[in-house]
Motif scaffolding. Structure first.
Motif, PDB file in Angstrom:
ATOM      1  N   TRP A 124       0.806  -1.216   0.000  1.00  0.00           N
ATOM      2  CA  TRP A 124       0.000   0.000   0.000  1.00  0.00           C
ATOM      3  C   TRP A 124       0.841   1.270   0.000  1.00  0.00           C
ATOM      4  CZ3 TRP A 124      -1.425  -4.423   2.487  1.00  0.00           C
ATOM      5  CH2 TRP A 124      -2.670  -4.966   2.123  1.00  0.00           C
ATOM      6  N   ASN A 125       2.056   1.205   0.548  1.00  0.00           N
ATOM      7  CA  ASN A 125       2.861   2.417   0.606  1.00  0.00           C
ATOM      8  C   ASN A 125       4.335   2.037   0.691  1.00  0.00           C
ATOM      9  OD1 ASN A 125       4.030   4.940   1.149  1.00  0.00           O
ATOM     10  ND2 ASN A 125       2.249   5.611   2.332  1.00  0.00           N
ATOM     11  N   PRO A 126       5.150   2.379  -0.317  1.00  0.00           N
ATOM     12  CA  PRO A 126       6.568   2.027  -0.267  1.00  0.00           C
ATOM     13  C   PRO A 126       7.323   2.761   0.836  1.00  0.00           C
ATOM     14  CG  PRO A 126       6.131   3.484  -2.121  1.00  0.00           C
ATOM     15  CD  PRO A 126       4.796   3.086  -1.572  1.00  0.00           C
ATOM     16  N   ALA A 127       6.752   3.859   1.359  1.00  0.00           N
ATOM     17  CA  ALA A 127       7.399   4.585   2.452  1.00  0.00           C
ATOM     18  C   ALA A 127       7.300   3.843   3.785  1.00  0.00           C
ATOM     19  CB  ALA A 127       6.782   5.977   2.592  1.00  0.00           C
ATOM     20  N   SER A 128       6.509   2.771   3.838  1.00  0.00           N
ATOM     21  CA  SER A 128       6.267   2.084   5.114  1.00  0.00           C
ATOM     22  C   SER A 128       7.520   1.443   5.696  1.00  0.00           C
ATOM     23  CB  SER A 128       5.190   1.020   4.932  1.00  0.00           C
ATOM     24  OG  SER A 128       5.647  -0.014   4.083  1.00  0.00           O
ATOM     25  N   ILE A 129       8.549   1.206   4.880  1.00  0.00           N
ATOM     26  CA  ILE A 129       9.749   0.527   5.379  1.00  0.00           C
ATOM     27  C   ILE A 129      10.852   1.496   5.782  1.00  0.00           C
ATOM     28  CG2 ILE A 129       9.253  -1.514   4.004  1.00  0.00           C
ATOM     29  CD1 ILE A 129      11.514  -0.617   2.093  1.00  0.00           C
ATOM     30  N   ALA A 130      10.610   2.792   5.692  1.00  0.00           N
ATOM     31  CA  ALA A 130      11.672   3.767   5.933  1.00  0.00           C
ATOM     32  C   ALA A 130      12.254   3.660   7.336  1.00  0.00           C
ATOM     33  CB  ALA A 130      11.158   5.181   5.683  1.00  0.00           C
ATOM     34  N   ARG A 131      11.431   3.289   8.325  1.00  0.00           N
ATOM     35  CA  ARG A 131      11.919   3.253   9.711  1.00  0.00           C
ATOM     36  C   ARG A 131      11.534   1.956  10.426  1.00  0.00           C
ATOM     37  NH1 ARG A 131      10.168   8.552  12.074  1.00  0.00           N
ATOM     38  NH2 ARG A 131      10.492   9.266   9.943  1.00  0.00           N
ATOM     39  N   SER A 132      11.334   0.880   9.673  1.00  0.00           N
ATOM     40  CA  SER A 132      10.880  -0.366  10.293  1.00  0.00           C
ATOM     41  C   SER A 132      11.999  -1.335  10.628  1.00  0.00           C
ATOM     42  CB  SER A 132       9.875  -1.068   9.373  1.00  0.00           C
ATOM     43  OG  SER A 132      10.487  -1.421   8.144  1.00  0.00           O
ATOM     44  N   GLY A 133      13.232  -1.059  10.211  1.00  0.00           N
ATOM     45  CA  GLY A 133      14.329  -1.964  10.498  1.00  0.00           C
ATOM     46  C   GLY A 133      14.337  -3.168   9.583  1.00  0.00           C
ATOM     47  N   ARG A 134      15.138  -4.170   9.937  1.00  0.00           N
ATOM     48  CA  ARG A 134      15.195  -5.396   9.141  1.00  0.00           C
ATOM     49  C   ARG A 134      13.994  -6.266   9.482  1.00  0.00           C
ATOM     50  NH1 ARG A 134      20.440  -4.258  10.567  1.00  0.00           N
ATOM     51  NH2 ARG A 134      21.917  -4.080   8.812  1.00  0.00           N
ATOM     52  N   GLU A 135      13.276  -6.684   8.452  1.00  0.00           N
ATOM     53  CA  GLU A 135      12.036  -7.413   8.706  1.00  0.00           C
ATOM     54  C   GLU A 135      11.715  -8.312   7.518  1.00  0.00           C
ATOM     55  OE1 GLU A 135       7.675  -6.335  10.632  1.00  0.00           O
ATOM     56  OE2 GLU A 135       8.727  -4.827   9.440  1.00  0.00           O
ATOM     57  N   VAL A 136      11.162  -9.485   7.821  1.00  0.00           N
ATOM     58  CA  VAL A 136      10.684 -10.423   6.808  1.00  0.00           C
ATOM     59  C   VAL A 136       9.234 -10.739   7.120  1.00  0.00           C
ATOM     60  CG1 VAL A 136      10.900 -12.737   5.836  1.00  0.00           C
ATOM     61  CG2 VAL A 136      12.947 -11.451   6.411  1.00  0.00           C
ATOM     62  N   TYR A 137       8.406 -10.827   6.063  1.00  0.00           N
ATOM     63  CA  TYR A 137       6.998 -11.197   6.233  1.00  0.00           C
ATOM     64  C   TYR A 137       6.656 -12.301   5.235  1.00  0.00           C
ATOM     65  CZ  TYR A 137       1.996 -11.102   5.276  1.00  0.00           C
ATOM     66  OH  TYR A 137       0.692 -11.467   5.047  1.00  0.00           O
ATOM     67  N   VAL A 138       5.956 -13.332   5.720  1.00  0.00           N
ATOM     68  CA  VAL A 138       5.410 -14.387   4.872  1.00  0.00           C
ATOM     69  C   VAL A 138       3.945 -14.555   5.251  1.00  0.00           C
ATOM     70  CG1 VAL A 138       5.505 -16.806   4.207  1.00  0.00           C
ATOM     71  CG2 VAL A 138       7.628 -15.576   4.683  1.00  0.00           C
ATOM     72  N   GLY A 139       3.046 -14.493   4.267  1.00  0.00           N
ATOM     73  CA  GLY A 139       1.621 -14.588   4.547  1.00  0.00           C
ATOM     74  C   GLY A 139       0.910 -15.554   3.621  1.00  0.00           C
ATOM     75  N   MET A 140      -0.231 -16.052   4.105  1.00  0.00           N
ATOM     76  CA  MET A 140      -1.074 -16.942   3.315  1.00  0.00           C
ATOM     77  C   MET A 140      -2.529 -16.604   3.620  1.00  0.00           C
ATOM     78  SD  MET A 140      -0.556 -19.374   1.083  1.00  0.00           S
ATOM     79  CE  MET A 140       1.033 -20.075   1.528  1.00  0.00           C
ATOM     80  N   HIS A 141      -3.337 -16.508   2.559  1.00  0.00           N
ATOM     81  CA  HIS A 141      -4.741 -16.121   2.703  1.00  0.00           C
ATOM     82  C   HIS A 141      -5.603 -17.166   1.996  1.00  0.00           C
ATOM     83  CE1 HIS A 141      -3.270 -12.033   3.771  1.00  0.00           C
ATOM     84  NE2 HIS A 141      -2.308 -12.380   2.911  1.00  0.00           N
ATOM     85  N   GLY A 142      -6.460 -17.812   2.726  1.00  0.00           N
ATOM     86  CA  GLY A 142      -7.399 -18.759   2.143  1.00  0.00           C
ATOM     87  C   GLY A 142      -8.743 -18.094   1.921  1.00  0.00           C
ATOM     88  N   LEU A 143      -9.265 -18.199   0.693  1.00  0.00           N
ATOM     89  CA  LEU A 143     -10.515 -17.554   0.315  1.00  0.00           C
ATOM     90  C   LEU A 143     -11.558 -18.614  -0.009  1.00  0.00           C
ATOM     91  CD1 LEU A 143      -9.036 -14.799  -2.029  1.00  0.00           C
ATOM     92  CD2 LEU A 143      -9.404 -14.724   0.439  1.00  0.00           C
ATOM     93  N   LEU A 144     -12.625 -18.648   0.774  1.00  0.00           N
ATOM     94  CA  LEU A 144     -13.719 -19.589   0.575  1.00  0.00           C
ATOM     95  C   LEU A 144     -14.922 -18.810   0.074  1.00  0.00           C
ATOM     96  CD1 LEU A 144     -14.990 -22.422   0.931  1.00  0.00           C
ATOM     97  CD2 LEU A 144     -15.587 -21.736   3.276  1.00  0.00           C
ATOM     98  N   LEU A 145     -15.348 -19.104  -1.156  1.00  0.00           N
ATOM     99  CA  LEU A 145     -16.435 -18.368  -1.791  1.00  0.00           C
ATOM    100  C   LEU A 145     -17.621 -19.290  -2.034  1.00  0.00           C
ATOM    101  CD1 LEU A 145     -14.364 -16.356  -4.421  1.00  0.00           C
ATOM    102  CD2 LEU A 145     -15.088 -15.629  -2.153  1.00  0.00           C
ATOM    103  N   ASP A 146     -18.794 -18.837  -1.682  1.00  0.00           N
ATOM    104  CA  ASP A 146     -20.039 -19.560  -1.950  1.00  0.00           C
ATOM    105  C   ASP A 146     -20.840 -18.701  -2.921  1.00  0.00           C
ATOM    106  OD1 ASP A 146     -23.031 -20.071  -1.439  1.00  0.00           O
ATOM    107  OD2 ASP A 146     -22.088 -21.777  -0.452  1.00  0.00           O
ATOM    108  N   SER A 147     -21.118 -19.233  -4.101  1.00  0.00           N
ATOM    109  CA  SER A 147     -21.761 -18.421  -5.132  1.00  0.00           C
ATOM    110  C   SER A 147     -22.787 -19.237  -5.906  1.00  0.00           C
ATOM    111  CB  SER A 147     -20.715 -17.862  -6.105  1.00  0.00           C
ATOM    112  OG  SER A 147     -19.992 -18.915  -6.720  1.00  0.00           O
TER     113      SER A 147
END
Length: 434
Positions: A59-82
């Motif tokens: 959302w914003n490339p400026a978000s890492i300017a003062r966050s230090g060294r950091e790694v993020y790994v995420g997973m999102h499961g989407l269950l849709l009923d249609s």
């Protein structure tokens, strides 16, 4: 059918394939997936452009300017009923004979559930600069109708896979102002199968299929202001002009249109939208922070899919999407030094127009209701979770498409239907500081 008309026919097939590939409803508007942060999912993505840390980098490339060294790994499961149901679809054959489209009237769960992964890493360079790398999947879904569905002339199988690789640089300009800039390399792969009408309802359908892919490029910029209890964020992500190389196969056409059977290649171009975001976070006290975010999404860039055929000719498939404004509000509550609770509500209106919505895009306005929790498992590792319920408004399907346009065999299918459903998103992510 002469070479020019064969070219036009193949071009229309490639166009329809590309339309199918980007037409799966998601937890955000139309074919965009905003599931890029498990922390953000817990508050309906209400404070991302103003928050710091590697998991807000989409959302914003400026978000890492003062966050230090950091790694993020995420997973999102989407269950849709249609559910997609016939509401009087017809087909008009050469000579003007119009009959109802026969076949399966009720289609349960044509939109497949799926998993969306993401990864990001950042590190400071000196006291004022930081660089980051992120891999996201902003467009990634599959839609399938049965071979006998009433929607078969519009869609059978529609698959989209994408990967967005971002390289970001950020700078602490002052004690309170951060700036960031990034470049995006985006890969898109699409696949479609669909039915094609022969010139009589007594004849079996023909078939078409397409696979296409390609890399294209964009950019993003952002700024953040940190003033005591207040944090503000502004960001902009450019549109990306995609051009996919595809292989087309058309089979099963009979009689006068048999010359339209074809195997060959072509290209199709379309634009993904730009995004402008404004966000604010206010720390009421040491425990409670309130968040709000507004996004203006330039869906009007997705105005058409333009096709060039490998031999001659081409076509333009009008989309006529409209720009939309989305918004969300939420909160973060620090229960103790290990646990933070979150919640949020978001609203995403559809960019599709009521009189131009197809079975390939059974999109609708939606409300998001989210909750989440972050647990600091160790001094360096935090686990984020989020759960979202998505309430889709019921929507009408209304569109027309002419196969073999410009020839004596022109056959028009008029799609009329309804779509309804709901979705659940479950997100989990891990952040490591090192």
């Amino acid at each position: 059918m002469n070479a020019s008309n064969v070219a036009r026919f193949g071009g229309l097939t490639l166009t329809a394939a590309l339309l199918a590939s980007v037409a799966t409803p998601s937890l955000a508007g139309s074919f965009y997936l905003q599931e890029q942060s498990a922390r953000g999912a817990g508050r309906a993505y209400s404070g991302e452009a103003a928050d710091t840390g590697v998991s807000s980098m989409w959302w914003n490339p400026a978000s890492i300017a003062r966050s230090g060294r950091e790694v993020y790994v995420g997973m999102h499961g989407l269950l849709l009923d249609s559910d997609v149901d016939n509401a009087g679809s017809t087909i008009t054959y050469p000579g003007g004979t119009t009959v109802p489209v026969q076949g399966q009237a009720h289609n349960g769960d044509p939109i497949e559930s799926g998993i969306v992964p993401n990864f990001a890493i950042s590190t400071p360079i000196g006291d004022r600069f930081a660089v980051g790398l992120a891999v996201e999947a902003p467009y990634n879904f599959t839609t399938k109708y049965q071979p006998g569905s009433f929607a078969r002339y519009d869609a059978l199988t529609s698959e989209l896979r994408s990967a967005n690789v971002s390289v970001v640089g950020a700078m602490k300009v002052t004690d309170w102002l951060d700036l960031g800039v990034g470049v995006d390399a985006q890969y898109v792969k699409a696949k479609l199968t669909s039915a094609l009408p022969n010139l009589s309802p007594l004849l079996a359908d023909g078939n078409s299929s397409l696979e296409g892919d390609g890399w294209d490029y964009g950019w993003n910029v952002g700024a953040q202001a940190h003033t005591g209890r207040w944090n503000f964020g502004l960001s902009y992500r450019s549109k990306i002009e995609h051009e996919l190389d595809g292989d087309v196969a058309i089979t099963g056409l009979l009689g006068p249109i048999a010359a339209g059977n074809y195997t060959g290649s072509g290209t199709a171009s379309f634009n993904t939208p730009w995004f402008a975001s404004a966000s604010v976070r206010y720390a009421v006290n040491d425990k409670l922070t309130l968040n709000a975010q507004v996004n203006r999404i330039g869906w009007s860039e997705f105005d058409a899919i333009r096709v060039r055929y490998a031999t001659t000719g081409g076509d333009t498939y009008i989309q006529d999407y409209k720009d939309v404004t989305t918004g969300a509000v939420g909160f973060d509550y620090v229960a103790n030094d290990r646990v933070t609770f979150r919640g949020g509500i978001g609203y995403d209106p559809t960019p599709t127009r009521d009189d131009e919505r197809t079975a390939r895009i059974p999109d609708a306005d939606r409300w998001l209701f989210s909750g989440g929790v972050s647990v600091k498992a160790t001094d360096s590792m935090t686990v984020d979770t989020g759960l979202t319920y998505i309430a889709f408004s019921d929507s009408d399907i209304a569109s027309s498409h002419t196969s073999y346009a410009g020839t004596a065999a022109a056959t028009t299918s008029t799609l009329r239907g309804t779509a309804e459903g709901y979705g659940i998103g479950a997100s989990v992510g891990v952040r490591w500081a090192f």
